[in-house]
Design a protein around this motif. Structure first.
Motif, PDB file in Angstrom:
ATOM      1  N   PHE A   6       0.870  -1.174   0.000  1.00 17.79           N
ATOM      2  CA  PHE A   6       0.000   0.000   0.000  1.00 17.79           C
ATOM      3  C   PHE A   6       0.908   1.226   0.000  1.00 17.79           C
ATOM      4  CE2 PHE A   6      -2.397  -3.454   1.840  1.00 17.79           C
ATOM      5  CZ  PHE A   6      -3.655  -3.302   1.288  1.00 17.79           C
ATOM      6  N   ILE A   7       0.675   2.113  -0.956  1.00 15.45           N
ATOM      7  CA  ILE A   7       1.524   3.299  -1.088  1.00 15.45           C
ATOM      8  C   ILE A   7       0.695   4.538  -0.760  1.00 15.45           C
ATOM      9  CG2 ILE A   7       3.026   4.629  -2.618  1.00 15.45           C
ATOM     10  CD1 ILE A   7       3.345   2.041  -4.275  1.00 15.45           C
ATOM     11  N   ALA A   8       1.078   5.221   0.287  1.00 13.83           N
ATOM     12  CA  ALA A   8       0.355   6.417   0.728  1.00 13.83           C
ATOM     13  C   ALA A   8       0.584   7.566  -0.253  1.00 13.83           C
ATOM     14  CB  ALA A   8       0.813   6.812   2.130  1.00 13.83           C
ATOM     15  N   HIS A   9      -0.242   8.597  -0.146  1.00 11.51           N
ATOM     16  CA  HIS A   9      -0.137   9.759  -1.039  1.00 11.51           C
ATOM     17  C   HIS A   9       1.219  10.437  -0.936  1.00 11.51           C
ATOM     18  CE1 HIS A   9      -0.536  12.735   2.224  1.00 11.51           C
ATOM     19  NE2 HIS A   9      -1.173  11.755   2.811  1.00 11.51           N
ATOM     20  N   THR A  48     -14.622   4.070   1.800  1.00  8.28           N
ATOM     21  CA  THR A  48     -13.428   4.503   2.537  1.00  8.28           C
ATOM     22  C   THR A  48     -12.306   3.461   2.464  1.00  8.28           C
ATOM     23  OG1 THR A  48     -14.256   3.625   4.636  1.00  8.28           O
ATOM     24  CG2 THR A  48     -14.765   5.939   4.127  1.00  8.28           C
ATOM     25  N   CYS A  49     -12.464   2.534   1.548  1.00  8.97           N
ATOM     26  CA  CYS A  49     -11.388   1.571   1.265  1.00  8.97           C
ATOM     27  C   CYS A  49     -10.881   1.798  -0.159  1.00  8.97           C
ATOM     28  CB  CYS A  49     -11.874   0.141   1.448  1.00  8.97           C
ATOM     29  SG  CYS A  49     -13.182  -0.317   0.284  1.00  8.97           S
ATOM     30  N   HIS A  50     -11.082   2.999  -0.634  1.00  3.79           N
ATOM     31  CA  HIS A  50     -10.719   3.402  -1.999  1.00  3.79           C
ATOM     32  C   HIS A  50      -9.208   3.273  -2.220  1.00  3.79           C
ATOM     33  CE1 HIS A  50     -10.876   7.114  -4.939  1.00  3.79           C
ATOM     34  NE2 HIS A  50     -10.536   6.011  -5.561  1.00  3.79           N
ATOM     35  N   VAL A  51      -8.843   2.601  -3.302  1.00  2.18           N
ATOM     36  CA  VAL A  51      -7.426   2.480  -3.679  1.00  2.18           C
ATOM     37  C   VAL A  51      -7.289   2.720  -5.175  1.00  2.18           C
ATOM     38  CG1 VAL A  51      -6.840   0.839  -1.836  1.00  2.18           C
ATOM     39  CG2 VAL A  51      -7.611  -0.041  -4.059  1.00  2.18           C
ATOM     40  N   TYR A  52      -6.057   3.002  -5.586  1.00  2.00           N
ATOM     41  CA  TYR A  52      -5.734   3.137  -7.003  1.00  2.00           C
ATOM     42  C   TYR A  52      -4.916   1.918  -7.434  1.00  2.00           C
ATOM     43  CZ  TYR A  52      -6.968   8.035  -6.182  1.00  2.00           C
ATOM     44  OH  TYR A  52      -7.634   9.189  -5.842  1.00  2.00           O
ATOM     45  N   VAL A  53      -5.411   1.230  -8.464  1.00  2.92           N
ATOM     46  CA  VAL A  53      -4.759   0.003  -8.939  1.00  2.92           C
ATOM     47  C   VAL A  53      -4.085   0.285 -10.279  1.00  2.92           C
ATOM     48  CG1 VAL A  53      -5.114  -2.404  -9.601  1.00  2.92           C
ATOM     49  CG2 VAL A  53      -6.503  -1.406  -7.773  1.00  2.92           C
ATOM     50  N   PRO A  54      -2.765   0.119 -10.360  1.00  2.00           N
ATOM     51  CA  PRO A  54      -2.063   0.377 -11.619  1.00  2.00           C
ATOM     52  C   PRO A  54      -2.590  -0.496 -12.765  1.00  2.00           C
ATOM     53  CG  PRO A  54      -0.508   0.064  -9.812  1.00  2.00           C
ATOM     54  CD  PRO A  54      -1.866  -0.313  -9.291  1.00  2.00           C
ATOM     55  N   ALA A  55      -2.466   0.021 -13.975  1.00  2.00           N
ATOM     56  CA  ALA A  55      -3.031  -0.654 -15.153  1.00  2.00           C
ATOM     57  C   ALA A  55      -2.568  -2.091 -15.285  1.00  2.00           C
ATOM     58  CB  ALA A  55      -2.662   0.139 -16.411  1.00  2.00           C
ATOM     59  N   GLU A  56      -1.299  -2.345 -15.007  1.00  2.00           N
ATOM     60  CA  GLU A  56      -0.788  -3.706 -15.195  1.00  2.00           C
ATOM     61  C   GLU A  56      -1.443  -4.710 -14.255  1.00  2.00           C
ATOM     62  OE1 GLU A  56       0.965  -1.054 -14.213  1.00  2.00           O
ATOM     63  OE2 GLU A  56       2.511  -1.600 -12.748  1.00  2.00           O
ATOM     64  N   TRP A  57      -2.015  -4.233 -13.168  1.00  2.00           N
ATOM     65  CA  TRP A  57      -2.710  -5.126 -12.234  1.00  2.00           C
ATOM     66  C   TRP A  57      -4.211  -5.149 -12.474  1.00  2.00           C
ATOM     67  CZ3 TRP A  57      -0.159  -8.533  -9.446  1.00  2.00           C
ATOM     68  CH2 TRP A  57       1.190  -8.305  -9.218  1.00  2.00           C
ATOM     69  N   ARG A  58      -4.752  -4.066 -13.018  1.00  2.00           N
ATOM     70  CA  ARG A  58      -6.210  -4.025 -13.242  1.00  2.00           C
ATOM     71  C   ARG A  58      -6.650  -5.147 -14.170  1.00  2.00           C
ATOM     72  NH1 ARG A  58      -5.557   1.449 -13.770  1.00  2.00           N
ATOM     73  NH2 ARG A  58      -6.158   1.498 -15.967  1.00  2.00           N
ATOM     74  N   THR A  91      -5.732 -13.257  -4.301  1.00  2.00           N
ATOM     75  CA  THR A  91      -5.381 -14.567  -4.855  1.00  2.00           C
ATOM     76  C   THR A  91      -3.862 -14.606  -5.027  1.00  2.00           C
ATOM     77  OG1 THR A  91      -5.480 -13.851  -7.158  1.00  2.00           O
ATOM     78  CG2 THR A  91      -7.544 -14.651  -6.184  1.00  2.00           C
ATOM     79  N   ALA A  92      -3.350 -15.784  -5.310  1.00  2.00           N
ATOM     80  CA  ALA A  92      -1.905 -15.919  -5.533  1.00  2.00           C
ATOM     81  C   ALA A  92      -1.455 -15.047  -6.692  1.00  2.00           C
ATOM     82  CB  ALA A  92      -1.561 -17.380  -5.791  1.00  2.00           C
ATOM     83  N   ALA A  93      -2.344 -14.828  -7.646  1.00  2.00           N
ATOM     84  CA  ALA A  93      -2.002 -14.018  -8.823  1.00  2.00           C
ATOM     85  C   ALA A  93      -1.745 -12.561  -8.468  1.00  2.00           C
ATOM     86  CB  ALA A  93      -3.117 -14.106  -9.867  1.00  2.00           C
ATOM     87  N   LEU A  94      -2.137 -12.155  -7.267  1.00  2.00           N
ATOM     88  CA  LEU A  94      -1.938 -10.759  -6.856  1.00  2.00           C
ATOM     89  C   LEU A  94      -0.660 -10.572  -6.042  1.00  2.00           C
ATOM     90  CD1 LEU A  94      -5.557  -9.543  -6.004  1.00  2.00           C
ATOM     91  CD2 LEU A  94      -4.311  -9.460  -8.178  1.00  2.00           C
ATOM     92  N   ASP A  95       0.149 -11.617  -5.945  1.00  2.00           N
ATOM     93  CA  ASP A  95       1.420 -11.476  -5.226  1.00  2.00           C
ATOM     94  C   ASP A  95       2.264 -10.402  -5.919  1.00  2.00           C
ATOM     95  OD1 ASP A  95       3.431 -12.173  -3.326  1.00  2.00           O
ATOM     96  OD2 ASP A  95       4.459 -13.304  -4.888  1.00  2.00           O
ATOM     97  N   GLY A  96       2.670  -9.403  -5.157  1.00  2.00           N
ATOM     98  CA  GLY A  96       3.466  -8.312  -5.726  1.00  2.00           C
ATOM     99  C   GLY A  96       2.655  -7.073  -6.068  1.00  2.00           C
ATOM    100  N   LEU A  97       1.339  -7.148  -5.875  1.00  2.00           N
ATOM    101  CA  LEU A  97       0.464  -6.002  -6.171  1.00  2.00           C
ATOM    102  C   LEU A  97       0.841  -4.777  -5.330  1.00  2.00           C
ATOM    103  CD1 LEU A  97      -2.269  -4.786  -7.294  1.00  2.00           C
ATOM    104  CD2 LEU A  97      -3.355  -5.795  -5.279  1.00  2.00           C
ATOM    105  N   SER A  98       0.860  -3.625  -5.965  1.00  2.00           N
ATOM    106  CA  SER A  98       1.014  -2.354  -5.249  1.00  2.00           C
ATOM    107  C   SER A  98      -0.190  -1.493  -5.573  1.00  2.00           C
ATOM    108  CB  SER A  98       2.272  -1.606  -5.708  1.00  2.00           C
ATOM    109  OG  SER A  98       3.425  -2.276  -5.299  1.00  2.00           O
ATOM    110  N   VAL A  99      -0.805  -0.910  -4.561  1.00  2.00           N
ATOM    111  CA  VAL A  99      -1.930  -0.004  -4.792  1.00  2.00           C
ATOM    112  C   VAL A  99      -1.654   1.327  -4.113  1.00  2.00           C
ATOM    113  CG1 VAL A  99      -3.611  -1.893  -5.014  1.00  2.00           C
ATOM    114  CG2 VAL A  99      -3.253  -0.830  -2.777  1.00  2.00           C
ATOM    115  N   GLY A 100      -2.192   2.386  -4.699  1.00  2.00           N
ATOM    116  CA  GLY A 100      -2.061   3.718  -4.130  1.00  2.00           C
ATOM    117  C   GLY A 100      -3.240   4.035  -3.236  1.00  2.00           C
ATOM    118  N   LEU A 101      -3.022   4.956  -2.314  1.00  2.00           N
ATOM    119  CA  LEU A 101      -4.070   5.373  -1.385  1.00  2.00           C
ATOM    120  C   LEU A 101      -4.355   6.854  -1.588  1.00  2.00           C
ATOM    121  CD1 LEU A 101      -2.627   3.537   1.724  1.00  2.00           C
ATOM    122  CD2 LEU A 101      -4.613   2.857   0.385  1.00  2.00           C
ATOM    123  N   PRO A 102      -5.615   7.222  -1.755  1.00  2.00           N
ATOM    124  CA  PRO A 102      -5.956   8.626  -1.989  1.00  2.00           C
ATOM    125  C   PRO A 102      -5.610   9.514  -0.803  1.00  2.00           C
ATOM    126  CG  PRO A 102      -7.827   7.189  -2.469  1.00  2.00           C
ATOM    127  CD  PRO A 102      -6.801   6.361  -1.772  1.00  2.00           C
TER     128      PRO A 102
END
Ligand code: FES
Length: 106
Positions: A6-9, A48-58, A91-102
């Protein structure tokens, strides 16, 4: 166990181990990640669980559902890459996922 970030603003990063089959929101709340409030407890009603998911993960996620689209109408700073973390099942497929936080959630 999948590892997600999780990457903060302000660029601050939190790496957490996430249980498969549970939501990304639960992984954040269970690990005390700032910026994920989850006021409705995962009922897809508060945004209030809003996140930004990079295109490569979407592309690895199912698209937003109708309820998620409706809840996001009440979120601040919604973008094309906005998702609700309570609607993302780890899921296992999300290993390595990074999401942004508003910024609005801090
Ligand atoms: S926790 Fe409320 S919409 Fe996700």
């Amino acid at each position: 166990m999948p590892r997600v970030t999780f990457i903060a603003h302000d660029g601050g990063r939190r790496d957490v181990e996430a249980d498969e089959g549970r939501s990304l929101m639960e992984a954040a709340v269970g690990n005390g990640v700032s910026g994920i409030l989850a006021d409705c407890g995962g009922a897809c009603a508060c945004a209030t669980c809003h996140v930004y998911v990079p295109a490569e993960w979407r592309a690895r996620l199912p698209p937003r559902g109708e309820e998620e689209e409706s809840a996001l109408e009440f979120a601040i700073d919604v973008r094309d890459d906005s998702r609700l973390a309570c609607q993302i099942v780890v899921t296992a497929a999300l290993d390595g996922l990074s999401v942004g936080l508003p910024r609005s959630q801090f």
